[in-house]
Design a protein around this motif. Structure first.
Motif, PDB file in Angstrom:
ATOM      1  N   ALA A 188       4.956  -4.350   4.809  1.00  0.00           N
ATOM      2  CA  ALA A 188       6.483  -4.525   5.224  1.00  0.00           C
ATOM      3  C   ALA A 188       6.568  -5.741   6.319  1.00  0.00           C
ATOM      4  N   LEU A 189       5.636  -6.148   6.835  1.00  0.00           N
ATOM      5  CA  LEU A 189       5.485  -7.390   7.744  1.00  0.00           C
ATOM      6  C   LEU A 189       5.619  -8.512   6.785  1.00  0.00           C
ATOM      7  N   ASP A 190       4.796  -8.626   5.636  1.00  0.00           N
ATOM      8  CA  ASP A 190       4.845  -9.617   4.888  1.00  0.00           C
ATOM      9  C   ASP A 190       6.194  -9.890   4.176  1.00  0.00           C
ATOM     10  N   GLU A 191       6.923  -8.804   3.915  1.00  0.00           N
ATOM     11  CA  GLU A 191       8.182  -8.856   3.568  1.00  0.00           C
ATOM     12  C   GLU A 191       9.219  -9.089   4.566  1.00  0.00           C
ATOM     13  N   LEU A 192       8.929  -9.145   5.997  1.00  0.00           N
ATOM     14  CA  LEU A 192       9.723  -9.267   7.116  1.00  0.00           C
ATOM     15  C   LEU A 192      10.959  -8.108   7.045  1.00  0.00           C
ATOM     16  N   ASP A 193      10.365  -6.955   6.326  1.00  0.00           N
ATOM     17  CA  ASP A 193      11.267  -5.727   6.606  1.00  0.00           C
ATOM     18  C   ASP A 193      10.888  -4.870   7.748  1.00  0.00           C
ATOM     19  N   PHE A 194      11.542  -5.136   8.705  1.00  0.00           N
ATOM     20  CA  PHE A 194      11.219  -4.758  10.093  1.00  0.00           C
ATOM     21  C   PHE A 194      11.618  -3.404  10.143  1.00  0.00           C
ATOM     22  N   ILE A 195      12.843  -2.796   9.533  1.00  0.00           N
ATOM     23  CA  ILE A 195      13.179  -1.500   9.423  1.00  0.00           C
ATOM     24  C   ILE A 195      12.098  -0.471   8.826  1.00  0.00           C
ATOM     25  N   SER A 196      11.495  -0.991   7.798  1.00  0.00           N
ATOM     26  CA  SER A 196      10.507  -0.054   7.231  1.00  0.00           C
ATOM     27  C   SER A 196       9.198  -0.196   7.979  1.00  0.00           C
ATOM     28  N   PHE A 197       9.126  -1.427   8.630  1.00  0.00           N
ATOM     29  CA  PHE A 197       7.831  -1.443   9.461  1.00  0.00           C
ATOM     30  C   PHE A 197       7.863  -0.558  10.545  1.00  0.00           C
ATOM     31  N   GLY A 198       9.073  -0.526  11.087  1.00  0.00           N
ATOM     32  CA  GLY A 198       9.212   0.638  12.290  1.00  0.00           C
ATOM     33  C   GLY A 198       9.102   2.047  11.832  1.00  0.00           C
ATOM     34  N   LYS A 199       9.629   2.379  10.851  1.00  0.00           N
ATOM     35  CA  LYS A 199       9.401   3.695  10.278  1.00  0.00           C
ATOM     36  C   LYS A 199       8.014   3.964   9.831  1.00  0.00           C
ATOM     37  N   HIS A 200       7.367   3.275   9.409  1.00  0.00           N
ATOM     38  CA  HIS A 200       5.769   3.435   9.089  1.00  0.00           C
ATOM     39  C   HIS A 200       5.051   3.478  10.467  1.00  0.00           C
ATOM     40  N   ASN A 201       5.393   2.915  11.293  1.00  0.00           N
ATOM     41  CA  ASN A 201       4.824   2.638  12.669  1.00  0.00           C
ATOM     42  C   ASN A 201       4.855   3.986  13.340  1.00  0.00           C
ATOM     43  N   ARG A 202       6.116   4.530  13.255  1.00  0.00           N
ATOM     44  CA  ARG A 202       6.376   5.810  13.726  1.00  0.00           C
ATOM     45  C   ARG A 202       5.709   6.942  13.217  1.00  0.00           C
ATOM     46  N   ALA A 203       5.526   6.964  11.708  1.00  0.00           N
ATOM     47  CA  ALA A 203       4.682   7.713  10.876  1.00  0.00           C
ATOM     48  C   ALA A 203       3.313   7.962  11.093  1.00  0.00           C
ATOM     49  N   PHE A 204       2.802   6.574  11.432  1.00  0.00           N
ATOM     50  CA  PHE A 204       1.266   6.213  11.790  1.00  0.00           C
ATOM     51  C   PHE A 204       0.815   7.275  13.070  1.00  0.00           C
ATOM     52  N   HIS A 205       1.766   6.867  13.995  1.00  0.00           N
ATOM     53  CA  HIS A 205       1.438   7.490  15.453  1.00  0.00           C
ATOM     54  C   HIS A 205       1.792   9.146  15.343  1.00  0.00           C
ATOM     55  N   ALA A 206       2.816   9.338  14.581  1.00  0.00           N
ATOM     56  CA  ALA A 206       3.092  10.864  14.276  1.00  0.00           C
ATOM     57  C   ALA A 206       1.940  11.321  14.063  1.00  0.00           C
ATOM     58  N   LEU A 207       1.279  11.004  12.731  1.00  0.00           N
ATOM     59  CA  LEU A 207      -0.029  11.648  12.492  1.00  0.00           C
ATOM     60  C   LEU A 207      -1.139  11.714  13.104  1.00  0.00           C
ATOM     61  N   THR A 208      -1.139  10.609  13.946  1.00  0.00           N
ATOM     62  CA  THR A 208      -2.490  10.386  15.001  1.00  0.00           C
ATOM     63  C   THR A 208      -2.492  11.718  16.095  1.00  0.00           C
ATOM     64  N   TYR A 209      -1.433  12.033  16.397  1.00  0.00           N
ATOM     65  CA  TYR A 209      -1.043  13.172  17.343  1.00  0.00           C
ATOM     66  C   TYR A 209      -0.805  14.529  16.778  1.00  0.00           C
ATOM     67  N   GLU A 210      -0.760  14.611  15.622  1.00  0.00           N
ATOM     68  CA  GLU A 210      -0.318  15.755  14.813  1.00  0.00           C
ATOM     69  C   GLU A 210      -1.026  17.137  15.411  1.00  0.00           C
ATOM     70  N   TYR A 211      -2.405  16.832  15.599  1.00  0.00           N
ATOM     71  CA  TYR A 211      -3.413  17.684  15.915  1.00  0.00           C
ATOM     72  C   TYR A 211      -3.424  18.174  17.441  1.00  0.00           C
ATOM     73  N   CYS A 212      -2.417  17.614  18.174  1.00  0.00           N
ATOM     74  CA  CYS A 212      -2.525  17.829  19.340  1.00  0.00           C
ATOM     75  C   CYS A 212      -1.987  19.489  19.825  1.00  0.00           C
ATOM     76  N   ASP A 213      -2.801  20.244  20.460  1.00  0.00           N
ATOM     77  CA  ASP A 213      -2.099  21.523  20.569  1.00  0.00           C
ATOM     78  C   ASP A 213      -1.577  21.815  21.668  1.00  0.00           C
ATOM     79  N   ASN A 214      -1.088  20.815  22.324  1.00  0.00           N
ATOM     80  CA  ASN A 214      -0.076  21.047  23.654  1.00  0.00           C
ATOM     81  C   ASN A 214       1.463  20.623  22.923  1.00  0.00           C
ATOM     82  N   HIS A 215       1.952  21.737  22.568  1.00  0.00           N
ATOM     83  CA  HIS A 215       3.193  21.619  22.112  1.00  0.00           C
ATOM     84  C   HIS A 215       4.212  21.114  22.836  1.00  0.00           C
TER      85      HIS A 215
END
Length: 219
Positions: free
Chosen positions: A121-148
């Motif tokens: 997305a960065l190579d294509e300067l598609d910053f909207i997709s970049f932002g969506k993927h960035n959020r998806a990345f971080h959402a997955l990193t804390y997906e197994y946090c048991d503090n709801h």
């Protein structure tokens, strides 16, 4: 459109979702003036549902009503953006450190795949997709946090962040490249089940680097 004409509420919600999507994806940038009659014609309805949708967007912080201008997309409040992102750095860092102690090894390739999508997305300067993927990345990193409660606060903070800045409005190509590289280290830490304080410190610094870059870009 016919299905939307069955109930006034559905017309309002359609207008709300349409306008909100255009604001968040950057189609309507900060300061953009929204013409009620124009939107009403586009979605084939009266002005009333559009006006009600705009009031709803005003309560979300995405729209402001100004004298002689009407409804305009809320300008970015730089201080509010930096403060909110700083809070996100703290709570996401903590949530990721908790999640890291239970993160399944079989999901590491998924993190790598999302980071690669960000690179493309960065190579294509598609910053909207970049932002969506960035959020998806971080959402997955804390997906197994048991503090709801903590996770709920992260989602609430992201929503607040969306109301302050539109997708792409704070995009910084140099910082984006650095972010991808830092994601590789986050992946390594999760794969190694690193100590919680190590993960927390790195993720917090990763977010704060965006705060610093935004500040230096504006000053």
């Amino acid at each position: 459109m016919k299905a939307l004409n069955s109930k006034p509420t559905s017309k309002q919600q359609f207008a709300y979702k349409l306008l909100r999507a255009r604001i968040l994806d950057g189609t309507y940038g900060p300061g953009y003036r929204i013409v009620i009659d124009q939107i009403a014609r586009e979605i084939e309805t009266s002005a009333i549902p559009v006006r009600e949708a705009l009031r709803q967007l005003e309560s979300d912080g995405l729209i402001q009503f100004k004298p002689y201008s009407g409804a305009v997309v809320t300008p970015i409040n730089e201080n509010e953006y930096l403060e909110t992102l700083s809070v996100l750095a703290v709570i996401e860092g903590y949530a990721t450190s908790i999640s890291g102690q239970h993160f399944p090894k079989e999901r590491i390739p998924e993190l790598k795949g999302i980071n690669e999508q960000m690179r493309r997305a960065l190579d294509e300067l598609d910053f909207i997709s970049f932002g969506k993927h960035n959020r998806a990345f971080h959402a997955l990193t804390y997906e197994y946090c048991d503090n709801h409660y903590l996770v709920e606060n992260i989602r609430s903070t992201w929503k607040r962040l969306d109301s302050i800045r539109r997708s792409g409005s704070t995009f910084m190509p140099v910082r984006a490249k650095e972010s991808i590289e830092e994601h590789e280290e986050i992946i390594r830490l999760l794969d190694a089940t690193a100590e919680p304080h190590v993960i927390e410190s790195f993720v917090r610094e990763h977010k704060m680097n965006t705060v610093k870059s935004f500040y230096h870009q504006r000053h």
